[in-house]
Scaffold this motif. Structure first.
Motif, short mmCIF file in Angstrom:
data_model
loop_
_atom_site.label_atom_id
_atom_site.label_comp_id
_atom_site.label_asym_id
_atom_site.label_seq_id
_atom_site.Cartn_x
_atom_site.Cartn_y
_atom_site.Cartn_z
N PHE A 1 0.95 -1.01 0.13
CA PHE A 1 0.11 0.15 0.12
C PHE A 1 0.73 1.50 -0.57
O PHE A 1 0.56 2.32 -0.91
CB PHE A 1 -0.88 0.06 1.59
CG PHE A 1 -2.03 1.30 1.34
CD1 PHE A 1 -2.67 0.98 0.61
CD2 PHE A 1 -1.63 2.14 2.27
CE1 PHE A 1 -3.78 2.43 0.41
CE2 PHE A 1 -2.41 2.99 2.20
CZ PHE A 1 -3.65 3.54 1.22
N THR B 1 1.70 0.73 -4.58
CA THR B 1 0.18 1.59 -4.44
C THR B 1 0.41 3.03 -5.16
O THR B 1 0.14 3.81 -5.72
CB THR B 1 -0.88 1.76 -3.81
OG1 THR B 1 -0.87 -0.13 -3.62
CG2 THR B 1 -1.71 2.53 -4.20
N PHE B 2 1.03 3.98 -3.69
CA PHE B 2 1.35 5.15 -3.92
C PHE B 2 2.57 5.85 -5.03
O PHE B 2 2.01 6.80 -5.76
CB PHE B 2 1.47 5.93 -2.47
CG PHE B 2 0.94 6.62 -2.28
CD1 PHE B 2 -0.46 7.18 -2.24
CD2 PHE B 2 -0.04 5.55 -0.58
CE1 PHE B 2 -1.04 8.07 -1.16
CE2 PHE B 2 -0.86 6.00 0.28
CZ PHE B 2 -1.63 7.44 -0.34
N ALA C 1 -6.52 7.37 -2.67
CA ALA C 1 -6.05 6.89 -1.49
C ALA C 1 -5.76 7.12 -0.41
O ALA C 1 -5.16 6.59 0.66
CB ALA C 1 -4.83 6.56 -2.83
#
Length: 142
Positions: free
Chosen positions: A16, A20-21, A60
């Motif tokens: 994450f 993801t970022f 997000a």
């Protein structure tokens, strides 16, 4: 699971926090680059790509911040109850949420003294965590 302390208690979820970022910011950067280089007939598509990337950034961000706010409220309630059980009084209103969260890691034996010191000296959450002698682990906070 290893014993928790001030040095290892923050939890990072690599999939994450990094993947993801990282992917979202790469998409945002690439889409902005594409928009800046786009021909007039591709400006609309490039604008939609930038808007999509910015939407992913917001999703997000809020996917992380909303649960943390809920967790903070739960910790405030837990610590209010803990303080009430120990003193028969309401948790002092002078405490900031960061201080309350940091005090969550203090053992019962040092809790009240550290809480009073946090108010008197206006300790930061980091200072509170560093002052804790007997760390009370929290393996459920993410």
């Amino acid at each position: 699971m290893q014993e928790q302390n001030v040095k290892n208690h923050p939890q990072m979820v690599p999939g994450f926090h990094y993947v993801t970022f990282g992917a979202i910011f790469a998409l945002l950067g690439g889409s902005i680059n594409y928009l800046l280089r786009a021909t007039p007939e591709n400006k609309y598509l490039a604008s939609l790509l930038v808007l999509t990337a910015m939407t992913f950034v917001l999703i997000a961000w809020y996917a992380r911040s909303f649960p943390l706010k809920a967790q903070d409220r739960a910790i405030r309630a837990e610590e209010s109850l803990r303080y009430y059980i120990m003193t028969g009084k309401a948790l002092p209103s002078e405490l900031r949420i960061g201080q309350i969260i940091a005090l969550r890691f203090a053992s019962d034996a040092e809790y009240l003294a550290l809480l009073n010191r946090a108010i008197k000296e206006n300790l930061s959450s980091k200072d509170i965590k560093l002052a804790i002698q007997n760390w009370k682990a929290d393996y459920h906070r993410v």
